[in-house]
Structure formats: structure tokens, C-alpha cells
Design a protein around this motif. Structure first.
Motif, PDB file in Angstrom:
ATOM      1  N   GLU A 127       0.830  -1.206   0.000  1.00 20.22           N
ATOM      2  CA  GLU A 127       0.000   0.000   0.000  1.00 20.22           C
ATOM      3  C   GLU A 127       0.869   1.262   0.000  1.00 20.22           C
ATOM      4  OE1 GLU A 127      -2.790  -0.135   3.216  1.00 20.22           O
ATOM      5  OE2 GLU A 127      -3.792  -1.926   2.434  1.00 20.22           O
ATOM      6  N   LYS A 183       3.876   1.495  -1.254  1.00 21.02           N
ATOM      7  CA  LYS A 183       4.452   1.617  -2.594  1.00 21.02           C
ATOM      8  C   LYS A 183       3.427   2.240  -3.556  1.00 21.02           C
ATOM      9  CE  LYS A 183       6.876  -1.084  -6.065  1.00 21.02           C
ATOM     10  NZ  LYS A 183       7.349  -2.400  -6.470  1.00 21.02           N
ATOM     11  N   LEU A 184       2.165   1.799  -3.481  1.00 17.95           N
ATOM     12  CA  LEU A 184       1.114   2.376  -4.322  1.00 17.95           C
ATOM     13  C   LEU A 184       0.893   3.847  -3.988  1.00 17.95           C
ATOM     14  CD1 LEU A 184      -1.549  -0.509  -4.372  1.00 17.95           C
ATOM     15  CD2 LEU A 184      -0.115   0.284  -6.271  1.00 17.95           C
ATOM     16  N   ALA A 185       0.911   4.175  -2.707  1.00 18.74           N
ATOM     17  CA  ALA A 185       0.728   5.568  -2.281  1.00 18.74           C
ATOM     18  C   ALA A 185       1.861   6.439  -2.803  1.00 18.74           C
ATOM     19  CB  ALA A 185       0.635   5.652  -0.763  1.00 18.74           C
ATOM     20  N   GLY A 195       3.554   5.910  -5.519  1.00 21.60           N
ATOM     21  CA  GLY A 195       3.315   6.054  -6.959  1.00 21.60           C
ATOM     22  C   GLY A 195       2.247   7.107  -7.237  1.00 21.60           C
ATOM     23  N   ARG A 196       1.144   7.055  -6.447  1.00 18.67           N
ATOM     24  CA  ARG A 196       0.084   8.059  -6.632  1.00 18.67           C
ATOM     25  C   ARG A 196       0.594   9.455  -6.293  1.00 18.67           C
ATOM     26  NH1 ARG A 196      -3.205   3.810  -4.327  1.00 18.67           N
ATOM     27  NH2 ARG A 196      -2.939   4.780  -2.292  1.00 18.67           N
ATOM     28  N   GLU A 197       1.419   9.557  -5.260  1.00 22.02           N
ATOM     29  CA  GLU A 197       1.988  10.858  -4.880  1.00 22.02           C
ATOM     30  C   GLU A 197       2.886  11.391  -5.999  1.00 22.02           C
ATOM     31  OE1 GLU A 197       4.763  12.920  -1.419  1.00 22.02           O
ATOM     32  OE2 GLU A 197       4.443  10.756  -1.405  1.00 22.02           O
ATOM     33  N   GLU A 232       2.638  10.656  -9.200  1.00 24.99           N
ATOM     34  CA  GLU A 232       1.750  11.051 -10.299  1.00 24.99           C
ATOM     35  C   GLU A 232       1.102  12.406 -10.011  1.00 24.99           C
ATOM     36  OE1 GLU A 232      -1.175   8.016 -10.981  1.00 24.99           O
ATOM     37  OE2 GLU A 232       0.329   6.481 -11.417  1.00 24.99           O
ATOM     38  N   ALA A 233       0.667  12.591  -8.761  1.00 26.65           N
ATOM     39  CA  ALA A 233       0.033  13.859  -8.388  1.00 26.65           C
ATOM     40  C   ALA A 233       1.032  15.006  -8.482  1.00 26.65           C
ATOM     41  CB  ALA A 233      -0.531  13.759  -6.979  1.00 26.65           C
ATOM     42  N   ARG A 234       2.262  14.764  -8.031  1.00 26.01           N
ATOM     43  CA  ARG A 234       3.303  15.798  -8.103  1.00 26.01           C
ATOM     44  C   ARG A 234       3.601  16.138  -9.564  1.00 26.01           C
ATOM     45  NH1 ARG A 234       7.498  13.402  -5.380  1.00 26.01           N
ATOM     46  NH2 ARG A 234       6.319  13.501  -3.461  1.00 26.01           N
ATOM     47  N   HIS A 235       3.685  15.085 -10.390  1.00 22.76           N
ATOM     48  CA  HIS A 235       3.941  15.296 -11.828  1.00 22.76           C
ATOM     49  C   HIS A 235       2.801  16.097 -12.456  1.00 22.76           C
ATOM     50  CE1 HIS A 235       5.393  14.528 -15.857  1.00 22.76           C
ATOM     51  NE2 HIS A 235       4.209  14.037 -16.188  1.00 22.76           N
TER      52      HIS A 235
END
Length: 121
Positions: free
Chosen positions: A22, A24-26, A28-30, A32-35
Motif C-alpha cells: 500500500e 508503494k502504491l501511495a 506512486g500516486r503521490e 503522479e500527483a506531483r507530476h
């Protein structure tokens, strides 16, 4: 008791593995959100710069339009003056022609010959 501890250790290990996944997924989402936030910021900056360029072009266009309008006013004023002078000259010519062709009681009438060809070489 050892089996209970081993079972709990297994549960803890499974819980830790689940939490790690979880996490690791968080991450990745962070990322993506930063990008996405960086991309939106760059797009907003580009739009702001484009707006500044457009505003500069609009101001230049307005200035050129104002110069053109002033030049047209000056041209119209010049044409009005020229038209007034032309009208005055036209009236003066009409008066001159009227005076030239008006019957004059003190003048004798010529031989009726045209002035053309009467010139001597």
C-alpha cells in the motif's frame, strides 16, 4: 505458545507486506500527483506568458490603430482644406468666365472671327 507467537509473527509479516505494498502504491500516486501538479503549473505559466504576449500585441495594435486614426483625421482635414480651396478656385473661374462672356455695352463687337489661327508667325 510458540505456535501462537509464530502465527502472530506470520500475521504481522503479512500485515507488513500488505502495508509495504500500500505504501508503494501511495508513493506512486503521490509521484503522479506531483507530476500532474508540475505539468499544470507549467501550463499555467505558459498561458500566463502567452497572455502577456497577447496583451503586448493588443497594446501595439491599439497604438497603431490610434496612429492610423490620427493620420486619417489629418488626411481628412487636408482634403477638406483642398476641397475648400478647389471650390473657391472653381467659383473664381466661373465668375471670370461669366465676366468674360457677359455682354459689355462699351465694347465693340469684333469681326466674328475666331481667335484661333489669328496669330502671326
Amino acid at each position: 505458545e510458540l505456535r501462537d507467537v509464530q502465527a502472530r509473527d506470520g500475521e504481522h509479516a503479512a500485515t507488513l507486506a500488505k502495508l509495504a505494498a500500500e505504501h508503494k502504491l501511495a508513493l506512486g500516486r503521490e509521484a503522479e500527483a506531483r507530476h500532474a501538479a508540475d505539468r499544470y503549473a507549467a501550463e499555467a505559466k505558459a498561458r500566463g506568458e502567452a497572455a502577456k504576449v497577447a496583451e503586448g500585441k493588443m497594446n501595439k495594435f491599439r497604438a497603431q490603430t490610434a496612429q492610423l486614426q490620427e493620420a486619417m483625421r489629418e488626411l481628412a482635414a487636408g482634403l477638406t482644406d483642398q476641397q475648400l480651396k478647389a471650390n473657391q478656385q472653381h467659383k473664381a473661374l466661373q465668375e471670370l468666365n461669366t465676366l468674360r462672356h457677359a455682354p459689355d455695352s462699351g465694347r465693340s463687337v469684333g469681326s466674328g472671327k475666331s481667335r484661333r489661327g489669328s496669330r502671326r508667325n
